[in-house]
Design a protein around this motif. Structure first.
Motif, short mmCIF file in Angstrom:
data_model
loop_
_atom_site.label_atom_id
_atom_site.label_comp_id
_atom_site.label_asym_id
_atom_site.label_seq_id
_atom_site.Cartn_x
_atom_site.Cartn_y
_atom_site.Cartn_z
N LYS A 133 -59.72 13.56 -6.57
CA LYS A 133 -58.88 13.32 -7.09
C LYS A 133 -58.08 14.14 -7.15
CE LYS A 133 -61.88 10.71 -10.64
NZ LYS A 133 -62.70 10.31 -11.77
N ARG A 134 -58.05 15.45 -7.32
CA ARG A 134 -56.65 16.25 -7.33
C ARG A 134 -55.91 15.59 -6.35
NH1 ARG A 134 -57.65 22.36 -5.31
NH2 ARG A 134 -55.29 22.92 -5.86
N ILE A 135 -56.35 15.34 -4.98
CA ILE A 135 -55.29 16.04 -3.83
C ILE A 135 -54.44 13.67 -4.29
CG2 ILE A 135 -57.04 14.72 -2.65
CD1 ILE A 135 -55.74 16.13 -0.25
N VAL A 136 -55.41 13.03 -4.26
CA VAL A 136 -55.07 11.59 -5.07
C VAL A 136 -53.53 12.29 -5.37
CG1 VAL A 136 -55.72 9.21 -5.45
CG2 VAL A 136 -57.25 10.41 -3.66
N LYS A 137 -53.88 12.61 -6.91
CA LYS A 137 -52.94 13.09 -7.76
C LYS A 137 -51.68 13.12 -7.05
CE LYS A 137 -55.48 12.72 -12.00
NZ LYS A 137 -56.30 12.62 -13.34
N LEU A 138 -52.22 14.42 -6.32
CA LEU A 138 -50.85 14.67 -6.25
C LEU A 138 -49.81 14.00 -5.26
CD1 LEU A 138 -49.10 17.89 -4.80
CD2 LEU A 138 -50.26 18.11 -2.68
N MET A 139 -50.80 12.96 -4.40
CA MET A 139 -49.83 12.39 -3.51
C MET A 139 -49.55 11.04 -4.08
SD MET A 139 -50.33 13.72 -0.90
CE MET A 139 -49.78 13.37 0.36
N GLU A 140 -50.19 11.02 -5.12
CA GLU A 140 -49.65 10.04 -6.35
C GLU A 140 -48.24 10.03 -6.78
OE1 GLU A 140 -52.22 8.65 -9.15
OE2 GLU A 140 -53.33 7.67 -7.52
N LYS A 143 -44.96 10.01 -4.11
CA LYS A 143 -45.30 8.66 -3.54
C LYS A 143 -44.31 8.21 -5.19
CE LYS A 143 -46.51 4.27 -2.63
NZ LYS A 143 -45.62 3.51 -3.90
N GLU A 144 -44.00 8.64 -5.95
CA GLU A 144 -43.17 8.12 -7.12
C GLU A 144 -42.11 9.32 -6.49
OE1 GLU A 144 -45.28 9.83 -10.82
OE2 GLU A 144 -46.57 8.18 -10.59
N GLN A 145 -41.53 10.70 -6.20
CA GLN A 145 -40.47 10.44 -6.46
C GLN A 145 -39.92 10.25 -4.92
OE1 GLN A 145 -41.46 14.98 -5.70
NE2 GLN A 145 -41.94 15.76 -8.01
N ASP A 146 -41.11 10.42 -3.82
CA ASP A 146 -40.01 9.28 -3.11
C ASP A 146 -39.65 7.81 -3.16
OD1 ASP A 146 -39.74 9.40 -0.32
OD2 ASP A 146 -41.50 8.59 0.03
N ASP A 147 -40.13 7.23 -4.04
CA ASP A 147 -40.21 6.01 -4.75
C ASP A 147 -38.31 6.13 -4.60
OD1 ASP A 147 -41.83 4.83 -3.11
OD2 ASP A 147 -42.58 4.11 -4.43
N ALA A 148 -38.18 6.98 -6.16
CA ALA A 148 -37.05 7.05 -7.00
C ALA A 148 -36.07 7.78 -6.18
CB ALA A 148 -37.48 8.50 -7.82
N LEU A 149 -36.59 8.37 -4.84
CA LEU A 149 -35.28 8.55 -3.83
C LEU A 149 -34.72 7.36 -3.04
CD1 LEU A 149 -36.29 12.22 -2.81
CD2 LEU A 149 -34.63 11.40 -4.08
N GLY A 150 -35.86 6.27 -2.87
CA GLY A 150 -35.23 5.36 -2.01
C GLY A 150 -34.44 4.47 -2.90
N LYS A 158 -35.05 12.88 1.56
CA LYS A 158 -35.13 14.57 1.04
C LYS A 158 -36.78 14.28 1.02
CE LYS A 158 -31.25 15.19 -1.74
NZ LYS A 158 -31.11 15.92 -3.21
N GLN A 159 -37.51 15.79 0.76
CA GLN A 159 -38.90 16.31 1.10
C GLN A 159 -39.23 16.10 -0.61
OE1 GLN A 159 -41.60 16.46 2.71
NE2 GLN A 159 -42.95 18.07 1.67
N PRO A 160 -40.63 15.35 -0.86
CA PRO A 160 -40.53 15.38 -2.88
C PRO A 160 -40.74 16.92 -3.07
CG PRO A 160 -41.63 13.60 -1.19
CD PRO A 160 -41.16 14.38 -0.48
N GLU A 161 -40.26 17.24 -4.34
CA GLU A 161 -39.75 18.28 -4.81
C GLU A 161 -41.99 19.15 -5.27
OE1 GLU A 161 -37.72 18.28 -8.28
OE2 GLU A 161 -35.80 17.37 -6.77
N ILE A 162 -42.41 17.33 -5.28
CA ILE A 162 -43.96 17.86 -5.65
C ILE A 162 -44.71 19.48 -4.42
CG2 ILE A 162 -44.96 16.64 -4.43
CD1 ILE A 162 -46.94 16.25 -6.71
N PHE A 163 -44.39 18.42 -2.70
CA PHE A 163 -45.05 19.82 -1.98
C PHE A 163 -44.29 21.02 -1.76
CE2 PHE A 163 -45.46 15.43 0.18
CZ PHE A 163 -47.05 15.28 -0.32
N SER A 164 -42.61 21.21 -2.29
CA SER A 164 -42.09 22.94 -1.99
C SER A 164 -42.93 23.46 -2.72
CB SER A 164 -40.54 22.81 -2.19
OG SER A 164 -39.83 21.81 -3.23
N ASP A 165 -42.93 22.94 -4.88
CA ASP A 165 -43.19 24.00 -5.45
C ASP A 165 -45.20 23.82 -4.75
OD1 ASP A 165 -40.71 22.91 -7.21
OD2 ASP A 165 -41.65 21.79 -7.92
N ASN A 166 -45.75 22.89 -4.84
CA ASN A 166 -47.33 23.44 -4.67
C ASN A 166 -47.01 24.05 -3.06
OD1 ASN A 166 -48.66 22.18 -6.61
ND2 ASN A 166 -47.22 20.96 -6.27
#
Length: 755
Positions: A133-140, A143-150, A158-166
């Protein structure tokens, strides 16, 4: 003592239930107990280049698809495999290690042995829902950040910010040496404990074909790789091509992984037409399919040659086909916040007293005839009674008298001697009149476990005994009733089995013969006649083994197993040559492109649907059965639109040929004047015809008819059975029908008079 089971068929124990598994039937699980376990450590490069998104692409519908970075795609693969392994491999282990992380932002590790610049996002241990669930929530969230950019056209991907933060990437000069990365992988497997028995692999994902230290410092990396190999850990590499650079493994990786330089030599003149993670996606698709290991079903001797099998070798049998089910749910007890599995204990109690019965008080019995009329009454044995003994003595005396008359009293002394001897034998047989007669049971329905085992084995030990050889011309496809076994030599009990087995196989292939044998595979099975069909070893184009050498054991049917096909299958109308040709054209157009059925391409839709629901419950997600993703679980749904496009004209032409066939028109006409049939119109009992039930009723023998005969007669004459199924109820309805028919009531005679 009466039987303990009722009259219902489901209460009657089966033949196999009388005998528990013997010690010989407990197959050694050491060789396959961990064959299906898989322990994967994802070792993902999180450098800056790995976090740069790929260029946008356009799909078939003309829609723009935002590009994802290699790190993003690798983590999606991690989620996919873990979600699937919750069902397909609950005993498997998955870990996630990222390297080339900024050391200043790396979370503190509990283990000081992990190298700086590495981040253990998920330790290598048995998968569980909470960590997934932890990694699933990370990917969700990604996806939300990627959809917002799209949603905003014209904005660069751009790369979702959650990856650069974590997973903040380190600078170029701080990137790790590969030896340090492999050492951390070794420590993760070490910390996982000794319970990682099975297949241990490292999935290494990187886009750097010339990492730091590649020129001068390669020896430590080779040494660590050798340590991993000695522990049974293999490394699967997934090299990512950058948009402006194709990965070249010969610069560094082939050297430290001890691979031949030409194995992965790139063709630099060609540009790849797929993204760099295509190979990883293919591996993930293969891992999510549940593969059952080839387990040993039996290990028994094989005897052939001579009169009684003078040559004896060892063989092992394997099941090539098995059915995959959903599995039985476990019984659990909800106790507070914990769930405890229920321990099942079975006890038999007396129906009269309710007391728990001991094992010595429970017997094994078979139902024979009508159980209601069979009683196990204890009484003297008639064969040892005075009445039977007197009868036997009268017969013996009469035989002696006839013999004496025939000999015309030639020797009176011999006559007296024979008479005395006969009298002495009669007295001895009667026990001299003083011996107490034995008391036995009238009916023998109860047997011991040893007697049941003797009935089933017929005195034959588990073995395969070849009794002859014959040509394949004697084989018939309809004689294959069960799944076959595949046998291979076993050297554990008989040295030289492989050499002898190979000679036997080679001779059968050379002479085009197969063996006929009588087989008993395990101690709790019965002997069966089988044929041993030889299979020659074959190889693929790459030189690998395609089919192993050995024998397929096909179990032949007994006479009781063979039934005549239904009449409506054998008495059908034969197609004309033109109709056969038209159908042949349809089959050719609808043939599978691969030329054969590939079972791995069509998962069981019922199992896939079941697993999808379990995954939704485990991850607390909503499951919509009407969604597109749920409907895509059934890949066996026929593609009728493509079928009609490929062979629609031939189908129409074939249907027209059937409509123009006069024979089909005649057979489709509804039957007329069924109710006007007389007794003479109904023939005597023949296969597939109606029996003369009216004649049986007149003679008072209607109970001699079978239930199916009563139903067929009622269906033919349109007699309502009122949903009755028991034979007694059917006989009552038919008797009432014939009685009304005789007296001119509501039966058939009244209908005929109106006619």
């Amino acid at each position: 003592m009466s039987s303990y089971y009722g009259d219902r068929a489901r209460d009657v124990p089966s033949w196999e239930s009388w005998e528990a598994a013997d010690d010989d039937d407990i197959v050694d699980t050491s060789e396959y107990a961990y064959a299906s376990r898989d322990h994967i450590l994802f070792c993902i490069d999180a450098s800056k280049s790995m976090q740069i998104p790929f260029p946008d692409t356009t799909n078939e519908d003309g829609e723009v698809v935002r590009g994802k970075s290699a790190l993003h795609q690798a983590l999606e693969a991690v989620v996919k495999i873990q979600r699937s392994k919750v069902i397909t491999g609950p005993a498997d282990s998955v870990g996630v290690l990222l390297w080339n992380i900024d050391p200043g932002n790396t979370p503190s590790s509990s283990q000081a042995s992990y190298k700086p610049g590495t981040q253990v996002y998920q330790k290598l241990r048995t998968i569980n829902a909470e960590e997934i669930k932890r990694i699933v929530k990370l990917m969700e969230r990604a996806k939300e950040q990627d959809d917002a950019l799209g949603d905003d056209d014209g904005i660069k991907t751009k790369q979702p910010e959650i990856f650069s933060d974590n997973f903040p990437a380190c600078d170029k000069e701080e990137e790790l040496n590969i030896a340090d990365v492999l050492v951390t992988c070794n420590f993760l497997f070490r910390d996982a404990g000794t319970n990682l028995a099975g297949n241990k692999r490292v999935f290494l994902v990187t886009d750097n074909d010339y990492p730091p230290g590649s020129k001068m410092n390669r020896e430590p990396a080779r040494t660590v790789y050798g340590d991993l190999s000695s522990y049974g850990i293999s490394i699967n590499t997934f090299f990512v091509d950058r948009p402006d650079h194709r990965f070249n493994p010969t610069l560094y990786w082939n050297d430290i992984l001890q691979r031949e330089p030409d194995d992965n030599a790139p063709e630099t003149d060609e540009v790849p037409d797929v993204d760099g993670l295509a190979e990883l996606a293919d591996v993930m698709n293969d891992l999510v399919i549940r593969h059952a290991p080839k387990r040993v079903q039996f290990s028994i001797p094989l005897k052939f040659g001579g009169k009684n099998g003078d040559i004896e070798i060892g063989v092992s049998g394997y099941a090539m086909v098995s059915t995959q089910g959903k599995g039985q749910p476990k019984l659990v007890r909800m106790r507070g916040q914990t769930v405890e599995e229920v321990q099942i204990k079975s006890e038999y109690t007396s129906a009269e007293t309710g007391a728990v019965l001991k094992d010595t008080e429970i017997g094994q019995a078979f139902q024979f005839g009508n159980e209601a009329t069979v009683k196990n009454v204890i009484e003297p044995n008639w064969w040892e009674s005075d009445e039977h003994q007197a009868e036997q003595q009268m017969v013996a005396e009469e035989a002696l008298r006839l013999d004496l008359e025939r000999r015309q009293k030639e020797d009176e002394g011999e006559e007296v001697e024979m008479a005395e001897a006969t009298q002495g034998r009669s007295q001895q047989k009667n026990g001299g009149g003083d011996e107490k007669q034995k008391v036995i049971a009238r009916t023998r329905l109860q047997f011991t476990s040893d007697e049941v085992a003797e009935f089933k084995s017929m005195g034959m030990k588990p073995q395969i005994k070849i009794i002859g050889f014959q040509s394949p011309d004697h084989l018939a496809i309809e004689e294959n009733l069960k799944h076959s076994y595949f046998i291979y030599p076993n050297e554990n009990d008989y040295t030289g089995s492989t050499r002898t087995f190979a000679a036997l196989l080679k001779s059968c292939i050379k002479l085009n013969r197969h063996a006929l044998a009588i087989c008993r595979f395990r101690t709790n099975t019965q002997p069966e006649f089988c044929i041993l069909i030889p299979q020659e070893e074959s190889f693929t184009k790459d030189g690998g083994q395609d089919q192993p050498p050995g024998f397929h054991i096909v179990i032949l049917p007994y006479r009781d197993d063979i039934r005549r096909p239904p009449k409506n299958m054998t008495d059908n109308l034969l197609a004309t040559d033109r109709q056969a040709k038209l159908m042949s054209n349809i089959i050719k157009r609808l043939r599978i492109k691969a030329g054969h059925y590939r079972s791995e391409a069509y998962p069981n839709p019922s199992l896939a649907y079941h697993y999808a629901q379990l995954q939704s419950l485990a991850f607390e997600e909503d499951f919509d059965p009407t969604s597109t993703s749920a409907q895509e679980l059934d890949k066996t749904f026929p593609k009728w639109w493509g079928m009609h496009k490929a062979a629609g004209d031939f189908m129409n032409e074939f249907n027209k040929s059937i409509e123009d066939d006069e024979r089909a028109t005649e057979s489709l006409k509804p039957p007329t004047k069924r109710s006007t049939a007389t007794q003479n119109d109904i023939p005597d009992l023949e296969e597939g015809d109606l029996r003369d039930l009216r004649g049986l009723w007149k003679t008072g023998k209607l109970d001699k008819a079978k239930v199916q005969e009563l139903k067929d007669y009622a269906k033919f004459y349109k007699i309502s059975l009122n949903s009755k199924t028991k034979k007694g109820d059917l006989i009552e309805i038919m008797s009432e029908y014939f009685e009304n028919e005789k007296t001119g009531g509501n039966g058939g005679e009244k209908k005929k008079s109106k006619k």
